[in-house]
Design a protein around this motif. Sequence first.
Motif, PDB file in Angstrom:
ATOM      1  N   LEU A   1      -5.181 -85.987 -15.179  1.00  0.00           N
ATOM      2  CA  LEU A   1      -4.028 -86.376 -15.993  1.00  0.00           C
ATOM      3  C   LEU A   1      -2.760 -85.631 -15.588  1.00  0.00           C
ATOM      4  CD1 LEU A   1      -5.729 -86.505 -19.520  1.00  0.00           C
ATOM      5  CD2 LEU A   1      -4.995 -88.450 -18.143  1.00  0.00           C
ATOM      6  N   GLN A   2      -2.922 -84.488 -14.903  1.00  0.00           N
ATOM      7  CA  GLN A   2      -1.752 -83.702 -14.510  1.00  0.00           C
ATOM      8  C   GLN A   2      -0.894 -84.421 -13.471  1.00  0.00           C
ATOM      9  OE1 GLN A   2      -2.863 -79.668 -13.450  1.00  0.00           O
ATOM     10  NE2 GLN A   2      -4.523 -79.657 -14.947  1.00  0.00           N
ATOM     11  N   LYS A   3      -1.465 -85.387 -12.784  1.00  0.00           N
ATOM     12  CA  LYS A   3      -0.712 -86.132 -11.773  1.00  0.00           C
ATOM     13  C   LYS A   3       0.218 -87.180 -12.391  1.00  0.00           C
ATOM     14  CE  LYS A   3      -4.611 -85.755  -8.540  1.00  0.00           C
ATOM     15  NZ  LYS A   3      -5.632 -86.519  -7.772  1.00  0.00           N
ATOM     16  N   ASP A   4       0.079 -87.381 -13.697  1.00  0.00           N
ATOM     17  CA  ASP A   4       0.766 -88.507 -14.343  1.00  0.00           C
ATOM     18  C   ASP A   4       2.104 -88.149 -14.981  1.00  0.00           C
ATOM     19  OD1 ASP A   4      -1.356 -90.090 -13.628  1.00  0.00           O
ATOM     20  OD2 ASP A   4      -2.355 -89.978 -15.578  1.00  0.00           O
ATOM     21  N   PHE A   5       2.535 -86.876 -14.900  1.00  0.00           N
ATOM     22  CA  PHE A   5       3.796 -86.493 -15.513  1.00  0.00           C
ATOM     23  C   PHE A   5       4.457 -85.421 -14.655  1.00  0.00           C
ATOM     24  CE2 PHE A   5       1.687 -82.682 -16.702  1.00  0.00           C
ATOM     25  CZ  PHE A   5       2.676 -81.762 -17.008  1.00  0.00           C
ATOM     26  N   ARG A   6       5.726 -85.149 -14.956  1.00  0.00           N
ATOM     27  CA  ARG A   6       6.417 -84.010 -14.356  1.00  0.00           C
ATOM     28  C   ARG A   6       7.448 -83.496 -15.363  1.00  0.00           C
ATOM     29  NH1 ARG A   6       8.449 -88.467 -11.484  1.00  0.00           N
ATOM     30  NH2 ARG A   6      10.672 -88.887 -11.848  1.00  0.00           N
ATOM     31  N   PHE A   7       7.871 -82.242 -15.172  1.00  0.00           N
ATOM     32  CA  PHE A   7       8.866 -81.664 -16.068  1.00  0.00           C
ATOM     33  C   PHE A   7      10.234 -82.261 -15.748  1.00  0.00           C
ATOM     34  CE2 PHE A   7       5.447 -78.591 -16.158  1.00  0.00           C
ATOM     35  CZ  PHE A   7       5.428 -78.176 -17.486  1.00  0.00           C
ATOM     36  N   PRO A   8      10.922 -82.867 -16.723  1.00  0.00           N
ATOM     37  CA  PRO A   8      12.225 -83.485 -16.460  1.00  0.00           C
ATOM     38  C   PRO A   8      13.273 -82.441 -16.072  1.00  0.00           C
ATOM     39  CG  PRO A   8      11.297 -84.235 -18.558  1.00  0.00           C
ATOM     40  CD  PRO A   8      10.470 -83.085 -18.110  1.00  0.00           C
ATOM     41  N   ASP A   9      14.187 -82.842 -15.212  1.00  0.00           N
ATOM     42  CA  ASP A   9      15.268 -81.953 -14.769  1.00  0.00           C
ATOM     43  C   ASP A   9      16.451 -82.117 -15.730  1.00  0.00           C
ATOM     44  OD1 ASP A   9      16.965 -80.284 -13.410  1.00  0.00           O
ATOM     45  OD2 ASP A   9      17.429 -81.726 -11.819  1.00  0.00           O
ATOM     46  N   LEU A  10      16.387 -81.401 -16.859  1.00  0.00           N
ATOM     47  CA  LEU A  10      17.412 -81.523 -17.890  1.00  0.00           C
ATOM     48  C   LEU A  10      18.080 -80.191 -18.218  1.00  0.00           C
ATOM     49  CD1 LEU A  10      15.697 -84.039 -20.356  1.00  0.00           C
ATOM     50  CD2 LEU A  10      17.666 -84.474 -18.879  1.00  0.00           C
ATOM     51  N   GLY A  11      17.783 -79.155 -17.426  1.00  0.00           N
ATOM     52  CA  GLY A  11      18.431 -77.876 -17.659  1.00  0.00           C
ATOM     53  C   GLY A  11      17.739 -76.985 -18.664  1.00  0.00           C
ATOM     54  N   LEU A  12      16.593 -77.404 -19.174  1.00  0.00           N
ATOM     55  CA  LEU A  12      15.830 -76.567 -20.098  1.00  0.00           C
ATOM     56  C   LEU A  12      14.916 -75.636 -19.307  1.00  0.00           C
ATOM     57  CD1 LEU A  12      14.775 -79.214 -22.774  1.00  0.00           C
ATOM     58  CD2 LEU A  12      16.505 -77.436 -23.053  1.00  0.00           C
ATOM     59  N   ARG A  13      14.680 -74.439 -19.846  1.00  0.00           N
ATOM     60  CA  ARG A  13      13.745 -73.483 -19.235  1.00  0.00           C
ATOM     61  C   ARG A  13      12.349 -73.752 -19.801  1.00  0.00           C
ATOM     62  NH1 ARG A  13      18.015 -69.876 -20.839  1.00  0.00           N
ATOM     63  NH2 ARG A  13      16.659 -69.210 -22.543  1.00  0.00           N
ATOM     64  N   PHE A  14      11.648 -74.699 -19.161  1.00  0.00           N
ATOM     65  CA  PHE A  14      10.340 -75.092 -19.681  1.00  0.00           C
ATOM     66  C   PHE A  14       9.326 -73.963 -19.513  1.00  0.00           C
ATOM     67  CE2 PHE A  14      12.012 -79.424 -18.881  1.00  0.00           C
ATOM     68  CZ  PHE A  14      11.818 -79.939 -20.159  1.00  0.00           C
ATOM     69  N   ILE A  15       8.472 -73.836 -20.525  1.00  0.00           N
ATOM     70  CA  ILE A  15       7.338 -72.920 -20.453  1.00  0.00           C
ATOM     71  C   ILE A  15       6.273 -73.641 -19.643  1.00  0.00           C
ATOM     72  CG2 ILE A  15       5.645 -71.615 -21.790  1.00  0.00           C
ATOM     73  CD1 ILE A  15       7.698 -71.830 -24.164  1.00  0.00           C
ATOM     74  N   LYS A  16       5.989 -73.157 -18.451  1.00  0.00           N
ATOM     75  CA  LYS A  16       5.198 -73.932 -17.496  1.00  0.00           C
ATOM     76  C   LYS A  16       3.687 -73.815 -17.688  1.00  0.00           C
ATOM     77  CE  LYS A  16       8.557 -75.914 -15.303  1.00  0.00           C
ATOM     78  NZ  LYS A  16       8.865 -75.833 -13.892  1.00  0.00           N
ATOM     79  N   GLN A  17       3.276 -73.675 -18.959  1.00  0.00           N
ATOM     80  CA  GLN A  17       1.861 -73.862 -19.227  1.00  0.00           C
ATOM     81  C   GLN A  17       1.640 -75.362 -19.393  1.00  0.00           C
ATOM     82  OE1 GLN A  17       1.485 -71.595 -22.826  1.00  0.00           O
ATOM     83  NE2 GLN A  17       1.705 -73.391 -24.105  1.00  0.00           N
ATOM     84  N   LEU A  18       0.402 -75.797 -19.338  1.00  0.00           N
ATOM     85  CA  LEU A  18       0.149 -77.229 -19.432  1.00  0.00           C
ATOM     86  C   LEU A  18       0.549 -77.749 -20.810  1.00  0.00           C
ATOM     87  CD1 LEU A  18      -3.280 -77.511 -17.602  1.00  0.00           C
ATOM     88  CD2 LEU A  18      -1.044 -78.257 -16.785  1.00  0.00           C
ATOM     89  N   PRO A  19       1.049 -78.971 -20.860  1.00  0.00           N
ATOM     90  CA  PRO A  19       1.503 -79.520 -22.138  1.00  0.00           C
ATOM     91  C   PRO A  19       0.362 -79.669 -23.137  1.00  0.00           C
ATOM     92  CG  PRO A  19       2.259 -80.849 -20.289  1.00  0.00           C
ATOM     93  CD  PRO A  19       1.261 -79.889 -19.756  1.00  0.00           C
ATOM     94  N   THR A  20       0.742 -79.759 -24.411  1.00  0.00           N
ATOM     95  CA  THR A  20      -0.228 -80.004 -25.475  1.00  0.00           C
ATOM     96  C   THR A  20      -0.131 -81.453 -25.930  1.00  0.00           C
ATOM     97  OG1 THR A  20       1.418 -79.108 -27.007  1.00  0.00           O
ATOM     98  CG2 THR A  20      -0.369 -77.652 -26.323  1.00  0.00           C
ATOM     99  N   LEU A  21      -1.278 -81.999 -26.344  1.00  0.00           N
ATOM    100  CA  LEU A  21      -1.342 -83.377 -26.807  1.00  0.00           C
ATOM    101  C   LEU A  21      -1.707 -83.431 -28.287  1.00  0.00           C
ATOM    102  CD1 LEU A  21      -1.301 -83.968 -23.717  1.00  0.00           C
ATOM    103  CD2 LEU A  21      -2.856 -85.856 -24.172  1.00  0.00           C
ATOM    104  N   PHE A  22      -1.276 -84.516 -28.922  1.00  0.00           N
ATOM    105  CA  PHE A  22      -1.487 -84.733 -30.349  1.00  0.00           C
ATOM    106  C   PHE A  22      -1.946 -86.177 -30.542  1.00  0.00           C
ATOM    107  CE2 PHE A  22       1.895 -81.826 -29.429  1.00  0.00           C
ATOM    108  CZ  PHE A  22       1.783 -80.774 -30.329  1.00  0.00           C
ATOM    109  N   PHE A  23      -3.008 -86.386 -31.301  1.00  0.00           N
ATOM    110  CA  PHE A  23      -3.527 -87.729 -31.568  1.00  0.00           C
ATOM    111  C   PHE A  23      -3.611 -87.946 -33.083  1.00  0.00           C
ATOM    112  CE2 PHE A  23      -4.923 -86.830 -27.356  1.00  0.00           C
ATOM    113  CZ  PHE A  23      -5.240 -88.024 -26.719  1.00  0.00           C
ATOM    114  N   GLY A  24      -3.417 -89.198 -33.506  1.00  0.00           N
ATOM    115  CA  GLY A  24      -3.556 -89.503 -34.921  1.00  0.00           C
ATOM    116  C   GLY A  24      -3.897 -90.952 -35.158  1.00  0.00           C
ATOM    117  N   GLY A  25      -4.538 -91.216 -36.301  1.00  0.00           N
ATOM    118  CA  GLY A  25      -4.882 -92.575 -36.690  1.00  0.00           C
ATOM    119  C   GLY A  25      -3.808 -93.178 -37.576  1.00  0.00           C
TER     120      GLY A  25
END
Length: 293
Positions: free
Chosen positions: A115-139
């Motif tokens: 799944l890591q191949k499916d996204f990238r950090f956008p170049d928007l000038g934010l200092r992203f914390i480069k740990q892997l993103p977190t996901l949230f699911f709901g019904g």
Amino acid sequence: MMEKEESLHLEPISRLKTISKKDFLENYVRPQKPVVIEHLIDEWPATQKWDLDYISEVAGEKVVPLYDDRPITSEQKFNEPHTKMKMADYIDLLKSKPTNYRIFLYHLLKEVPVLQKDFRFPDLGLRFIKQLPTLFFGGENSKVFMHYDIDFANILHFHFHGKKRCIIYPPSEGKYLYKVPHALISREDIDFNNPDFKKFPVLKKAKGYVTELKHGEALYMPEGYWHQMTYLTPGFSMSLRATPRTLTNFSKAVYNLLVMRNFDNYMRKLKGQKWIDYKNEQAIERTHKKNKV
């Protein structure tokens, strides 16, 4: 004449198709204003591929932690799940009927590296914390209680599969939201989709924002913003986090992590449910006292 039905003071979050780094920093990050960017991630493979069926296909055998909307108690450890289930079974549940079970702050991309191949950090000038993103699911109709994040991060929140309703408030409005002392949440018995203004009259003073996120859209939430989410359909989201821009908010994050959380855990062990009940009572008393109710 019929009485006008009371409602929360919410205005729609501004929406843009796309945005440049310069405009994003000048018009939203520096003034700390939220915005929805509808086509920020059109080039991500995730935008074309990610839906519940795909997640079930690539991560179906993973056992995932599930949480429902029961109130916090002294017996429940911090972030302790209420149950566990295979991802495929959970997604079958999401698709079959409404359920309160949610997944939050889950590092699925670590568990399923493809799944890591499916996204990238956008170049928007934010200092992203480069740990892997977190996901949230709901019904369908599941809710996330009103809260703000312990680390005061700037957040880009991307939604996939269906729709969710997001109600957010600037930090300045926290004094109206019945904040629970020594915690990051408002009273959990407040239904922000249908608030009880007789019990919580000060909510009428809070000025916030609302939007419905659809598949592939990104919501920018500035640091310290309160947020409450309702899944209008089954779906899931991903958050990228960036460090606070100000020393003040960085200091608040350090205090929350090192002092407030440890003090609250200590008091839970010492006082048990009495501590939880005391905090909930104080949320009302302090809010009404500050606002002279």
